[in-house]
Design a protein around this motif. Structure first.
Motif, mmCIF file in Angstrom:
data_model
loop_
_atom_site.group_PDB
_atom_site.id
_atom_site.type_symbol
_atom_site.label_atom_id
_atom_site.label_comp_id
_atom_site.label_asym_id
_atom_site.label_seq_id
_atom_site.Cartn_x
_atom_site.Cartn_y
_atom_site.Cartn_z
ATOM 1 N N GLU A 7 46.229 39.081 39.425
ATOM 2 C CA GLU A 7 45.641 37.744 39.420
ATOM 3 C C GLU A 7 44.867 37.529 38.127
ATOM 4 O O GLU A 7 44.574 38.483 37.398
ATOM 5 C CB GLU A 7 44.727 37.586 40.638
ATOM 6 N N ARG A 8 44.531 36.261 37.825
ATOM 7 C CA ARG A 8 43.824 35.949 36.580
ATOM 8 C C ARG A 8 42.464 36.630 36.500
ATOM 9 O O ARG A 8 41.899 36.781 35.412
ATOM 10 C CB ARG A 8 43.664 34.436 36.428
ATOM 11 N N SER A 9 41.951 37.050 37.636
ATOM 12 C CA SER A 9 40.691 37.790 37.662
ATOM 13 C C SER A 9 40.850 39.199 37.128
ATOM 14 O O SER A 9 39.866 39.892 36.858
ATOM 15 C CB SER A 9 40.156 37.852 39.097
ATOM 16 N N GLY A 10 42.121 39.648 36.979
ATOM 17 C CA GLY A 10 42.390 41.010 36.566
ATOM 18 C C GLY A 10 42.560 41.949 37.737
ATOM 19 O O GLY A 10 42.908 43.121 37.558
ATOM 20 N N LYS A 11 42.342 41.453 38.958
ATOM 21 C CA LYS A 11 42.467 42.280 40.154
ATOM 22 C C LYS A 11 43.891 42.201 40.709
ATOM 23 O O LYS A 11 44.565 41.180 40.546
ATOM 24 C CB LYS A 11 41.472 41.815 41.215
ATOM 25 N N PRO A 12 44.343 43.234 41.397
ATOM 26 C CA PRO A 12 45.677 43.193 42.029
ATOM 27 C C PRO A 12 45.710 42.105 43.104
ATOM 28 O O PRO A 12 44.718 41.886 43.820
ATOM 29 C CB PRO A 12 45.832 44.586 42.644
#
Length: 262
Positions: free
Chosen positions: A101-106
């Motif tokens: 995701e754009r948050s950098g989280k899976p």
């Protein structure tokens, strides 16, 4: 990436026939060609020309047949999936997938269970259609504020669309991170998800402008074009109709649409 064009042809002028002047004799009368050799030579030249044309036609025919044999298998392998119908009866459950995701989280698609969600494919550097596509998605989210409705947008240019660049892009639409997910990942995985689960074409920088609806159990329910206002209205109606449906119980071992990815 997902994209018709007309092939325009123009007829050129035929080459003008060469002009042969007839030279005049001393008495001003036109000279006639010498008899005896002129006509046989003309017939021989015409025969040679016909032979050359015949050999040329044969060679062109062989080339065309060889080209067809060589290119047909490749075209069949690269054929894009057919898009989903505008409305569909519930079918197989979407295969699970994991992206970033754009948050950098899976992002695990299992988090979508119990939600009605709309999937699309885009890329941030798209010169025009993608912005309009995502503006349509932003409008749909505003028109349907139900927290059980979400949008999942997957890039088809992962080398450039890093989580950081997707965050900047999402900010242009004031995208709520709880309701609108912007996803990136490996291109092979993205293509697998787009082709097999969304039934949308996806190559690097190539995609469809359709939005695909999944119900609370993850079953594909239909798709509409996002750049056509009348289709978007029908898309919103489909989403509302699916939201109004009672939740169904799907067995854990139910068949899936697409291949698990990520």
């Amino acid at each position: 990436m997902s994209r018709e064009s007309a092939l325009l042809t123009s007829a050129g002028r035929m080459p003008e026939r060469s002009q042969h002047r007839v030279s005049g004799g001393q008495d001003g009368r036109s000279e006639r060609p010498a008899t005896g050799h002129g006509q046989p030579r003309t017939v021989a030249s015409a025969g040679m020309l016909l032979l050359v044309l015949f050999m040329l036609l044969i060679s062109l025919g062989c080339s065309k047949r060889e080209q067809t044999v060589a290119t047909t298998p490749t075209a069949a392998r690269d054929e894009a999936p057919l898009p989903a119908a505008e409305r569909m009866e519930p079918g197989a459950v979407a295969a699970p997938f994991t992206l970033t995701e754009r948050s950098g989280k899976p992002f695990d698609s299992a988090s979508l269970r119990g939600k009605v969600w709309l999937a699309s494919v885009f890329f941030a550097n798209c010169p025009g259609p993608c912005f309009r596509e995502n503006q349509a998605l932003a409008d749909i989210l505003k028109n349907i504020p139900d927290p059980d409705f979400m949008v999942v947008s997957v890039t088809c240019d992962p080398d450039n669309d890093t989580p950081e660049s997707l965050r900047r892009y999402a900010d242009r639409f004031e995208a709520d991170p709880d309701r609108w997910k912007f996803l990136t990942g490996d291109m092979a995985t993205i293509k697998q998800i787009a082709n097999g689960t969304f039934l949308l074409p996806a190559e690097v920088g190539v995609h469809s402008e359709r939005g695909v609806v999944f119900d609370r159990e993850g079953r594909l329910r239909g798709s509409y074009h996002l750049l056509q206002p009348d289709r978007v209205k029908l898309l919103e109606k489909l989403i509302r109709d699916v939201l109004a449906e009672p939740a169904a119980r799907v067995p854990a071992n139910a068949p899936t649409q697409g291949t698990p990815a990520g």
